[in-house]
Design an enzyme around this catalytic site. Structure first.
Site, PDB file in Angstrom:
ATOM      1  N   ASP A 123      -2.678   1.469   1.595  1.00 26.24           N
ATOM      2  CA  ASP A 123      -2.678   0.510   0.302  1.00 26.24           C
ATOM      3  C   ASP A 123      -3.309   0.795  -0.934  1.00 26.24           C
ATOM      4  O   ASP A 123      -2.826   2.585  -1.322  1.00 26.24           O
ATOM      5  CB  ASP A 123      -4.320   0.110   0.589  1.00 26.24           C
ATOM      6  CG  ASP A 123      -5.163  -0.320   1.688  1.00 26.24           C
ATOM      7  OD1 ASP A 123      -4.368  -1.548   1.990  1.00 26.24           O
ATOM      8  OD2 ASP A 123      -6.301  -0.872   2.209  1.00 26.24           O
ATOM      9  N   ASP A 141      -2.708  -7.412   3.138  1.00 25.71           N
ATOM     10  CA  ASP A 141      -3.924  -8.462   2.876  1.00 25.71           C
ATOM     11  C   ASP A 141      -4.327  -9.619   1.469  1.00 25.71           C
ATOM     12  O   ASP A 141      -5.150 -10.866   2.196  1.00 25.71           O
ATOM     13  CB  ASP A 141      -4.647  -7.302   1.917  1.00 25.71           C
ATOM     14  CG  ASP A 141      -5.117  -5.575   2.492  1.00 25.71           C
ATOM     15  OD1 ASP A 141      -4.865  -5.580   3.947  1.00 25.71           O
ATOM     16  OD2 ASP A 141      -5.217  -4.848   2.640  1.00 25.71           O
TER      17      ASP A 141
END
Length: 170
Positions: A123, A141
């Site tokens: 991330d 995401d």
């Protein structure tokens, strides 16, 4: 049900490829250029910050001991298969639902590859206000969230469209 893949939602699978490639290239760039937790400010409310997510959204189950890697792998594969079957059954002209399904599949596969390759998801998109940070996320995401929102939107819009045409003879 469409008789061939060109008439079905499978025609939209290019979106899966686009999301998957963009996600993997961006994560590879982060892995090649950032140390863990390194951060570069791009805007007063936005950083690129490399973090590892061993869980799911918002680091759900991130410290569960490792079994969650396989649970999320199973879930990603399961959703991708189910949504692909549904795509095959959808006419290609149902753009909103086809786009939604392919965004979710592309995102699920992007994060799946991370889990299998690294044991965690990379991330790096970090939005914040003052000292409060939204959980870091990635392109996969984002695609999953937009796809899920489109599925919800489609359920409302399609329902209204169906009611408008009830009783109308063609």
């Amino acid at each position: 049900m469409p008789t061939n893949w060109k008439d079905s939602g499978l025609r939209w699978y290019w979106v899966v490829v686009l999301v998957f490639v963009a996600d993997q290239l961006s994560k590879q760039w982060v892995l090649s250029n950032f140390e863990l937790y390194e951060s570069i400010q791009l805007l007063p409310i936005f950083n690129f910050t490399y973090v590892r997510n061993y869980g799911a959204a918002f680091s759900f189950l991130s410290d569960a001991g490792g079994w969650q890697r396989w649970l999320f792998t199973f879930v990603a594969v399961g959703f991708s298969v189910v949504l692909s079957v549904w795509l095959r059954q959808q006419p290609s002209k149902m753009w909103r639902l086809n786009l939604a399904y392919t965004l979710v599949i592309g995102g699920a596969l992007g994060n799946l590859i991370d889990r299998l390759q690294h044991g965690f998801v990379v991330d790096f998109l970090d939005f914040y206000w003052n000292t409060s940070h939204f959980p870091a996320f990635n392109i996969a995401d984002s695609a999953i969230c937009v796809g899920a929102a489109l599925i919800i939107l489609d359920s409302f819009v399609t329902g209204k469209d169906d009611k408008k045409t009830d009783g109308i003879k063609e």
